[in-house]
Design a protein around this motif. Structure first.
Motif, short mmCIF file in Angstrom:
data_model
loop_
_atom_site.label_atom_id
_atom_site.label_comp_id
_atom_site.label_asym_id
_atom_site.label_seq_id
_atom_site.Cartn_x
_atom_site.Cartn_y
_atom_site.Cartn_z
N TRP A 1 0.80 -1.22 0.00
CA TRP A 1 0.00 0.00 0.00
C TRP A 1 0.84 1.27 0.00
O TRP A 1 0.42 2.29 -0.56
CB TRP A 1 -0.93 0.00 1.22
CG TRP A 1 -1.72 1.26 1.34
CD1 TRP A 1 -2.86 1.59 0.66
CD2 TRP A 1 -1.44 2.39 2.19
NE1 TRP A 1 -3.30 2.84 1.02
CE2 TRP A 1 -2.46 3.35 1.96
CE3 TRP A 1 -0.44 2.67 3.11
CZ2 TRP A 1 -2.48 4.56 2.63
CZ3 TRP A 1 -0.46 3.89 3.78
CH2 TRP A 1 -1.48 4.82 3.54
N PHE B 1 1.20 3.62 -3.07
CA PHE B 1 -0.04 4.27 -3.46
C PHE B 1 -0.40 5.42 -2.52
O PHE B 1 -1.11 6.34 -2.91
CB PHE B 1 -1.18 3.25 -3.48
CG PHE B 1 -1.02 2.17 -4.52
CD1 PHE B 1 -1.24 2.44 -5.86
CD2 PHE B 1 -0.63 0.90 -4.15
CE1 PHE B 1 -1.09 1.45 -6.83
CE2 PHE B 1 -0.48 -0.09 -5.10
CZ PHE B 1 -0.71 0.19 -6.44
N GLY B 2 0.09 5.34 -1.28
CA GLY B 2 -0.17 6.40 -0.32
C GLY B 2 0.92 7.44 -0.26
O GLY B 2 0.86 8.36 0.56
N ALA C 1 1.04 7.69 -5.79
CA ALA C 1 -0.23 8.22 -5.29
C ALA C 1 -1.12 8.74 -6.41
O ALA C 1 -2.32 8.97 -6.19
CB ALA C 1 0.03 9.33 -4.27
N PHE D 1 -5.11 4.68 -3.41
CA PHE D 1 -4.65 4.56 -2.03
C PHE D 1 -5.81 4.58 -1.04
O PHE D 1 -5.69 4.08 0.08
CB PHE D 1 -3.64 5.66 -1.68
CG PHE D 1 -4.22 7.02 -1.48
CD1 PHE D 1 -4.72 7.42 -0.24
CD2 PHE D 1 -4.26 7.94 -2.52
CE1 PHE D 1 -5.24 8.69 -0.04
CE2 PHE D 1 -4.78 9.21 -2.34
CZ PHE D 1 -5.27 9.58 -1.10
N TYR E 1 -7.42 0.92 -1.17
CA TYR E 1 -6.37 -0.02 -0.79
C TYR E 1 -5.94 0.13 0.66
O TYR E 1 -5.24 -0.73 1.19
CB TYR E 1 -5.14 0.18 -1.68
CG TYR E 1 -5.28 -0.34 -3.10
CD1 TYR E 1 -6.49 -0.82 -3.58
CD2 TYR E 1 -4.21 -0.33 -3.97
CE1 TYR E 1 -6.63 -1.28 -4.87
CE2 TYR E 1 -4.33 -0.79 -5.29
CZ TYR E 1 -5.55 -1.25 -5.72
OH TYR E 1 -5.69 -1.71 -7.00
#
Length: 226
Positions: free
Chosen positions: A117, A120-121, A142, A174, A177
């Motif tokens: 994750w 994506f964050g 992101a 994000f 997820y």
């Protein structure tokens, strides 16, 4: 199974109520989206193109959020034939050993969930193959978006810090997820709670659900009434 779980503190009752409400809301949303999509498709020859992806995401949320809840209310099924053949002392040792293995597994799963994750964050992944060895520089992802789910206008404020001010055409990945690291971390916490209860003698094992035996007992009771 939740009827057997009775939180004693006000905080425990609030958390328990929140978890049950969240699970009910997720199930309700999945049902509603699917029902509306079926009506739109077969009655109006139209459909919500984002409905399938949203339902899949909600199902993932239900599984990942529900697995820790099931640990808490002892709704997971397990095989305890061997434990039933030994005395209280060996049974407690076996329960603690299984709890330790579950905690190790959950910890490794938590590392993997974070590493998946984190990009994506906009965060860094952890180093090390099995256990975290600090953080390593990771390419920011992101800006990745979902395939079809539209971006709600009330979430536009995240475009500045998360996407360098650029416009999101679809919901960023994000957000859906996030349940992956959150759900696994909650699973680790619930397993730790269960292990502590076993250590203190409040429960005999992590898995104490006997749905098959309960079902047989219910049928026997109904037959007796007839």
């Amino acid at each position: 199974m939740s009827a057997k779980y009775a939180p004693k503190s006000a905080l425990g009752r609030a958390v328990h109520s929140f978890e049950e409400t969240a699970i009910a809301v997720i199930l309700g949303l999945m049902t509603l989206i699917t029902f509306v999509n079926v009506v739109l498709r077969y009655v109006f020859s139209h459909s919500m193109i984002w409905g399938l992806e949203a339902t899949l995401i909600l199902f993932a949320w239900l599984v990942l959020f529900g697995m820790s809840y099931a640990v808490k209310v002892t709704a997971h099924l397990g095989v305890d034939a061997v434990m039933g053949m030994v005395g209280h002392g060996p049974r407690r040792v076996m329960a603690l050993a299984s709890a330790a293995l579950c905690l190790i597994y959950a910890f490794l799963l938590m590392k993997g969930a974070w590493d998946y994750w984190a990009p994506f964050g906009g965060f860094d992944q952890t180093g090390g193959r099995w256990f975290p060895e600090g953080f390593i520089k990771t390419r920011d992802q992101a800006w990745y978006e979902t395939e079809t789910i539209p971006m709600p206008d009330w979430l536009r404020f995240i475009e500045g810090p998360m996407n360098a001010g650029e416009h999101y055409g679809k919901l960023p990945r994000f957000i859906p997820y996030f349940i992956l690291p959150f759900g696994v971390a909650l699973l680790f916490f619930r397993l730790a709670q269960a292990a502590w209860d076993v250590l203190r003698g409040r429960r005999e094992a992590l898995i104490v659900s006997h749905e098959a035996e309960d079902a047989v007992a219910d049928v026997r009771h109904l037959n007796a009434e007839e």
